[in-house]
Design a protein around this motif. Structure first.
Motif, PDB file in Angstrom:
ATOM      1  N   SER A 151      -5.905  13.397  -7.038  1.00 50.93           N
ATOM      2  CA  SER A 151      -5.318  13.200  -8.370  1.00 50.93           C
ATOM      3  C   SER A 151      -4.011  12.423  -8.258  1.00 50.93           C
ATOM      4  N   ARG A 152      -3.281  12.610  -7.147  1.00 53.60           N
ATOM      5  CA  ARG A 152      -2.024  11.862  -6.968  1.00 53.60           C
ATOM      6  C   ARG A 152      -2.299  10.406  -6.571  1.00 53.60           C
ATOM      7  N   ILE A 153      -3.219  10.208  -5.645  1.00 50.21           N
ATOM      8  CA  ILE A 153      -3.494   8.822  -5.209  1.00 50.21           C
ATOM      9  C   ILE A 153      -3.934   7.963  -6.395  1.00 50.21           C
ATOM     10  N   PHE A 154      -4.817   8.518  -7.227  1.00 46.25           N
ATOM     11  CA  PHE A 154      -5.343   7.724  -8.346  1.00 46.25           C
ATOM     12  C   PHE A 154      -4.570   7.995  -9.657  1.00 46.25           C
ATOM     13  N   GLU A 194       0.207  19.810   5.252  1.00 48.81           N
ATOM     14  CA  GLU A 194       1.433  19.423   5.977  1.00 48.81           C
ATOM     15  C   GLU A 194       2.263  18.365   5.251  1.00 48.81           C
ATOM     16  N   ILE A 195       1.608  17.466   4.509  1.00 47.10           N
ATOM     17  CA  ILE A 195       2.327  16.323   3.919  1.00 47.10           C
ATOM     18  C   ILE A 195       2.276  16.353   2.385  1.00 47.10           C
ATOM     19  N   CYS A 196       1.074  16.266   1.846  1.00 43.67           N
ATOM     20  CA  CYS A 196       0.949  16.224   0.382  1.00 43.67           C
ATOM     21  C   CYS A 196       0.895  17.652  -0.141  1.00 43.67           C
ATOM     22  N   LYS A 197       2.025  18.357   0.040  1.00 44.20           N
ATOM     23  CA  LYS A 197       2.081  19.780  -0.317  1.00 44.20           C
ATOM     24  C   LYS A 197       2.201  19.930  -1.830  1.00 44.20           C
ATOM     25  N   ASN A 200       7.314  19.500  -3.356  1.00 46.65           N
ATOM     26  CA  ASN A 200       8.068  18.641  -2.441  1.00 46.65           C
ATOM     27  C   ASN A 200       7.208  17.973  -1.373  1.00 46.65           C
ATOM     28  N   PRO A 201       6.228  17.169  -1.758  1.00 50.73           N
ATOM     29  CA  PRO A 201       5.422  16.461  -0.754  1.00 50.73           C
ATOM     30  C   PRO A 201       6.290  15.496   0.056  1.00 50.73           C
ATOM     31  N   LEU A 202       5.902  15.300   1.314  1.00 48.72           N
ATOM     32  CA  LEU A 202       6.700  14.444   2.202  1.00 48.72           C
ATOM     33  C   LEU A 202       6.159  13.017   2.140  1.00 48.72           C
ATOM     34  N   CYS A 203       6.371  12.369   1.003  1.00 48.73           N
ATOM     35  CA  CYS A 203       5.771  11.041   0.780  1.00 48.73           C
ATOM     36  C   CYS A 203       6.254  10.019   1.811  1.00 48.73           C
ATOM     37  N   GLY A 204       7.496  10.169   2.284  1.00 50.11           N
ATOM     38  CA  GLY A 204       8.027   9.222   3.268  1.00 50.11           C
ATOM     39  C   GLY A 204       7.213   9.229   4.559  1.00 50.11           C
ATOM     40  N   GLU A 205       6.584  10.355   4.876  1.00 46.35           N
ATOM     41  CA  GLU A 205       5.789  10.453   6.107  1.00 46.35           C
ATOM     42  C   GLU A 205       4.296  10.274   5.850  1.00 46.35           C
ATOM     43  N   CYS A 206       3.931  10.023   4.602  1.00 46.51           N
ATOM     44  CA  CYS A 206       2.506  10.012   4.240  1.00 46.51           C
ATOM     45  C   CYS A 206       1.854   8.677   4.599  1.00 46.51           C
ATOM     46  N   PRO A 207       0.708   8.718   5.284  1.00 53.14           N
ATOM     47  CA  PRO A 207       0.023   7.473   5.656  1.00 53.14           C
ATOM     48  C   PRO A 207      -0.561   6.742   4.444  1.00 53.14           C
ATOM     49  N   LEU A 208      -0.586   7.416   3.291  1.00 56.33           N
ATOM     50  CA  LEU A 208      -1.225   6.813   2.119  1.00 56.33           C
ATOM     51  C   LEU A 208      -0.229   6.383   1.040  1.00 56.33           C
ATOM     52  N   HIS A 209       1.067   6.400   1.377  1.00 56.00           N
ATOM     53  CA  HIS A 209       2.025   6.177   0.285  1.00 56.00           C
ATOM     54  C   HIS A 209       1.923   4.781  -0.330  1.00 56.00           C
ATOM     55  N   GLU A 210       1.467   3.803   0.456  1.00 55.14           N
ATOM     56  CA  GLU A 210       1.334   2.442  -0.118  1.00 55.14           C
ATOM     57  C   GLU A 210       0.200   2.377  -1.144  1.00 55.14           C
ATOM     58  N   ASP A 211      -0.741   3.322  -1.032  1.00 56.17           N
ATOM     59  CA  ASP A 211      -1.914   3.306  -1.921  1.00 56.17           C
ATOM     60  C   ASP A 211      -1.800   4.330  -3.049  1.00 56.17           C
ATOM     61  N   CYS A 212      -0.731   5.102  -3.015  1.00 56.81           N
ATOM     62  CA  CYS A 212      -0.650   6.249  -3.930  1.00 56.81           C
ATOM     63  C   CYS A 212      -0.006   5.832  -5.254  1.00 56.81           C
ATOM     64  N   LEU A 213      -0.817   5.896  -6.315  1.00 58.69           N
ATOM     65  CA  LEU A 213      -0.354   5.451  -7.622  1.00 58.69           C
ATOM     66  C   LEU A 213       0.741   6.364  -8.177  1.00 58.69           C
ATOM     67  N   ALA A 214       0.565   7.676  -8.015  1.00 61.94           N
ATOM     68  CA  ALA A 214       1.581   8.610  -8.520  1.00 61.94           C
ATOM     69  C   ALA A 214       2.921   8.348  -7.842  1.00 61.94           C
ATOM     70  N   PHE A 215       2.874   8.030  -6.537  1.00 65.33           N
ATOM     71  CA  PHE A 215       4.109   7.733  -5.797  1.00 65.33           C
ATOM     72  C   PHE A 215       4.759   6.466  -6.340  1.00 65.33           C
ATOM     73  N   SER A 216       3.944   5.408  -6.527  1.00 64.90           N
ATOM     74  CA  SER A 216       4.547   4.152  -6.975  1.00 64.90           C
ATOM     75  C   SER A 216       5.044   4.253  -8.419  1.00 64.90           C
ATOM     76  N   LYS A 219       5.635   9.572 -10.382  1.00 61.77           N
ATOM     77  CA  LYS A 219       5.138  10.628 -11.281  1.00 61.77           C
ATOM     78  C   LYS A 219       4.410  11.730 -10.503  1.00 61.77           C
ATOM     79  N   ILE A 220       4.829  11.944  -9.276  1.00 63.18           N
ATOM     80  CA  ILE A 220       4.101  12.906  -8.437  1.00 63.18           C
ATOM     81  C   ILE A 220       4.056  14.297  -9.054  1.00 63.18           C
ATOM     82  N   SER A 221       5.151  14.722  -9.665  1.00 63.89           N
ATOM     83  CA  SER A 221       5.197  16.092 -10.203  1.00 63.89           C
ATOM     84  C   SER A 221       4.208  16.283 -11.354  1.00 63.89           C
TER      85      SER A 221
HETATM   86  S1  SF4 Z   1       2.431   9.475  -1.205  1.00 61.60           S
HETATM   87 FE1  SF4 Z   1       0.965  10.377  -2.620  1.00 61.60          FE
HETATM   88  S2  SF4 Z   1      -0.645  11.197  -1.308  1.00 61.60           S
HETATM   89 FE2  SF4 Z   1       1.128  10.829  -0.037  1.00 61.60          FE
HETATM   90  S3  SF4 Z   1       2.271  12.766   0.010  1.00 61.60           S
HETATM   91 FE3  SF4 Z   1       3.119  11.520  -1.631  1.00 61.60          FE
HETATM   92  S4  SF4 Z   1       1.990  12.187  -3.417  1.00 61.60           S
HETATM   93 FE4  SF4 Z   1       0.798  12.850  -1.669  1.00 61.60          FE
END
Ligand code: SF4
Length: 347
Positions: A151-154, A194-197, A200-216, A219-221
């Motif tokens: 749900s966060r990625i898309f 461990e990461i997308c908790k 407080n998800p650890l987006c800085g360490e997430c391998p998918l942050h470039e693809d994550c729409l909520a992150f960009s 609007k993660i919360s």
């Molecule tokens: S970048 Fe997206 S998928 Fe990665 S931890 Fe953050 S919210 Fe989760």
């Protein structure tokens, strides 16, 4: 006319797999593809955090190393080895499923997703996990981690409390699914815990942050969306801790309500015993959808005759603190027994 290409998201699954190959947690069940062990681990860790459940898992596997040993064990011993994990119906189900494997599959763990799904207590998530990890099955093991990460990625606002959420997120998972579904399922488990908790998800360490729409969109919360909250039901219970000279009375629960097959104190007593009530303690205890308020009456029986009559009339089991360690009790009753001091008084 130029044809519009269907968007592909498979690179997301590949990135996740690359990350997993370097960062997979070193867990004992990761060293095996034995479906029996993977199945037990999936059931143990369904409601229990890895750190809390690891010793229980190791002890369980040590005592019941294969399907046959588990199938042939006494149910009460299986419950005893489940002590501390809670949700005892899971232990009852795995015991029955082991017997099912012995009877219906000649002791060989079924390979196909649909067959694994027929085992007692095995749901779609567990069947997908076992078939993908052990038999190269191609079905995503969709659970709360999948709901949250996808749900966060898309930036997808599909309500995860909707009854169609499982099917919806299964389809979404297929968009990013790589060939190696077994590793992918485990990677999602690690990423989700461990990461997308949840908080407080650890987006800085997430391998998918470039693809994550909520992150960009920052609007993660807002994801995942969950509207319906299941209201916990309030429930009152009464128990009588009937004891004499260090011995006390118990029985095994038979109904299908909570704590099936666990041991408990008598829920009612005879009129003669009422005069022996010395004190009462109220304990509050939460189950998934129930708030329990449990009154436990301390009944110290001074009369040998009344003690014997009560036991004979009700078929209670007489035990002591040491004997109680051989049986499984609901947590509040187990705590109460622990407080029963050596002078046979309630602390
Ligand atoms: S970048 Fe997206 S998928 Fe990665 S931890 Fe953050 S919210 Fe989760």
């Amino acid at each position: 006319m130029e044809k519009t290409a269907t968007p592909t998201f498979k690179h997301i699954g590949s990135k996740l797999l690359n990350w997993y190959q370097k960062n997979a947690r070193d867990l004992p069940f990761r060293q095996t593809k034995d479906p029996y062990k993977i199945w037990i681990c999936e059931i143990v860790f369904q409601q229990t955090r890895i750190n809390q459940g690891l010793n229980h898992y190791n002890n369980f596997i040590k005592r019941f190393p294969d399907v046959k040993t588990l199938a042939e064990a006494e149910e009460n011993e299986v419950l005893l080895y489940w002590k501390g994990l809670g949700y005892y119906s899971r232990a009852i189900n795995i015991h029955r499923a082991a017997q099912q494997i012995m009877n219906d599959y000649h002791g060989t763990f079924p390979h196909e997703y649909e067959e694994i799904l027929k085992l007692k207590g095995v749901g779609k998530y567990t069947a997908a996990a076992v078939s993908s990890i052990c038999f190269d099955g191609k079905i995503p093991a969709v659970d709360g981690n999948f709901y949250r990460v996808l749900s966060r990625i898309f930036a997808d606002d599909f309500d995860i409390s909707n009854s169609r959420a499982f099917n919806y997120f299964s389809e979404l998972a297929h968009l990013i699914l790589p060939d190696n579904v077994g590793d992918f399922n485990q990677a999602m488990m690690d990423l989700g815990s461990e990461i997308c908790k949840p908080k407080n998800p650890l987006c800085g360490e997430c391998p998918l942050h470039e693809d994550c729409l909520a992150f960009s969109l920052n609007k993660i919360s807002e994801f995942p969306v969950k509207t319906k909250k299941v209201k916990a039901e309030d429930l009152s219970l009464k128990y009588y801790f009937v004891h004499r000279n260090g011995k006390f009375l118990i029985q095994q629960r038979k109904d299908d309500f909570i704590w099936k097959k666990l041991f408990e104190f008598p829920p009612v007593i005879s009129d003669e015993l009422i005069s022996f009530i010395k004190s009462v303690k109220t304990v509050n205890h939460k189950l998934t959808h129930k708030n329990l308020s449990i009154e436990i009456f301390n009944v110290e029986v001074d009369s040998e005759d009344i003690w014997k009559d009560f036991i004979a009339e009700n078929n209670f089991i007489v035990t002591d603190v040491e004997g109680s360690h051989e049986r499984s009790f609901p947590k509040p009753l187990e705590n109460y027994i622990q407080n029963y001091d050596t002078a046979y008084r309630i602390l």
